[in-house]
Design a protein around this motif. Sequence first.
Motif, PDB file in Angstrom:
ATOM      1  N   GLY A   4       9.315   7.340   5.507  1.00  0.00           N
ATOM      2  CA  GLY A   4       8.946   8.366   6.478  1.00  0.00           C
ATOM      3  C   GLY A   4       8.945   7.850   7.894  1.00  0.00           C
ATOM      4  O   GLY A   4       9.404   8.515   8.820  1.00  0.00           O
ATOM      5  N   SER A  97      -2.060   7.060   1.610  1.00  0.00           N
ATOM      6  CA  SER A  97      -1.579   7.633   0.355  1.00  0.00           C
ATOM      7  C   SER A  97      -2.725   8.247  -0.439  1.00  0.00           C
ATOM      8  O   SER A  97      -3.893   7.905  -0.245  1.00  0.00           O
ATOM      9  N   ILE A 111       1.393  10.269  -3.591  1.00  0.00           N
ATOM     10  CA  ILE A 111       2.001  10.884  -2.411  1.00  0.00           C
ATOM     11  C   ILE A 111       1.646  10.022  -1.211  1.00  0.00           C
ATOM     12  O   ILE A 111       0.463   9.750  -0.968  1.00  0.00           O
ATOM     13  N   GLU A 112       2.648   9.578  -0.442  1.00  0.00           N
ATOM     14  CA  GLU A 112       2.375   8.744   0.726  1.00  0.00           C
ATOM     15  C   GLU A 112       3.404   9.006   1.818  1.00  0.00           C
ATOM     16  O   GLU A 112       4.424   9.649   1.600  1.00  0.00           O
ATOM     17  N   ASP A 113       3.067   8.499   3.004  1.00  0.00           N
ATOM     18  CA  ASP A 113       3.945   8.621   4.181  1.00  0.00           C
ATOM     19  C   ASP A 113       4.365  10.070   4.426  1.00  0.00           C
ATOM     20  O   ASP A 113       5.551  10.372   4.608  1.00  0.00           O
ATOM     21  N   LEU A 114       3.388  10.967   4.438  1.00  0.00           N
ATOM     22  CA  LEU A 114       3.666  12.370   4.763  1.00  0.00           C
ATOM     23  C   LEU A 114       4.245  12.487   6.169  1.00  0.00           C
ATOM     24  O   LEU A 114       3.892  11.712   7.067  1.00  0.00           O
ATOM     25  N   ALA A 127       7.768  13.510   2.208  1.00  0.00           N
ATOM     26  CA  ALA A 127       6.861  12.505   1.650  1.00  0.00           C
ATOM     27  C   ALA A 127       7.652  11.539   0.784  1.00  0.00           C
ATOM     28  O   ALA A 127       8.733  11.856   0.279  1.00  0.00           O
TER      29      ALA A 127
END
Length: 373
Positions: A4, A97, A111-114, A127
């Motif tokens: 991201g 996250s 779920i990470e780096d939105l 994401a």
Amino acid sequence: MNLGIRRAAAVLAAAGLAAAAGALPASADTTVPVTGGSGDWGVKLSFRNYLKSPVAHGSTEVAGGVTENSDGTFAFPVVSGSYDPQSGDTVVQFGGSVHFEGHGGVLQITIEDLRVEVVDGEGTLYADMASSSPSNPALTEYDDIALAELDLSGGQPSLNGGTLSLGSTPATLTQAGSTAFAGFYAAGAAMDPISFTATVANGSGGGSTPPPASGQSANQQILADVAAGPLTLSVAGDTVQLSTSTLDGNGAYQTATGALNTATVSDLRGTNAGWNLVGQVTDFTGDAGTIGAENLGWQPSAAAVDTGIGAPGTVTAGNTVQPGQGLGVARTLASAAPGASAGTFTAGAQLSLGIPADTVPGDYAAVLTLTLS
């Protein structure tokens, strides 16, 4: 995974190239960097509730600066981004996250780096994700996917002084997002709304959106997507040790007593179709002989679990069965009739093993099987 941040940098570089190519004079580049802030997103309320249920026995773990809000949603730190007051194009990169786990670790979703991107008035939530499920237990990674489309009809990101903000914005799961979400929800499912408040360098930027004047009102449509659940049975243990046998009050036969491990039935199908939980035991066998299965009797009990959400269904305990006419055949431990079976229920029984007078002393064991249908 962290794709991201690299993607956000690419968007910033592209904005600079566009200016150099003549889309705007170099001196008229109005893009300003995003330097901090926070965004709120709950992923999906029904999924968070499912993880807390007796079915999933799940947990949630946050990392990298993400915190859990009092309403169960999550606050993600803003780490970088950009905003162009002239075009409204926006990139807001979040750090940290959220990791969901259930069913003893078989179900996992990270779920990470939105990242929120708004280009030409269209919004997308990106994401990095990783997931596994009972149908696909191998953990699979998904880098920089378009997780959800954002409905910006209620308002675009706006800059007021040095604060860039986006109000509560509906999000709809994409096909790629559905796959990365282990297929738990279909494409088009409504996710939780997302919002953010960020800071920009030097307080640069264009106009602001004034608050509604006194006496005005605004409506918001509230959507809910309810997933179908299963009918499940779990038991608190797998061994019951009966007491040492004693003569009954008349000295006619010996009995050994104990309590069945508590069974929990969860009916989350949403159909109220009813269910029946029965038990049957094998003969007791030992080194020196056998005690027939019909000699184990029980006195069942059952109760509905009040979760505080809606009225619980109705459960009925099975009939008492005396030793001698006992569990050599299937007997009902608990049942719920159609129309009132939804919810979570517990069932148990006091056990009584009648021991014939000619039984050879020793250790005996049998297997009692509970069947839910």
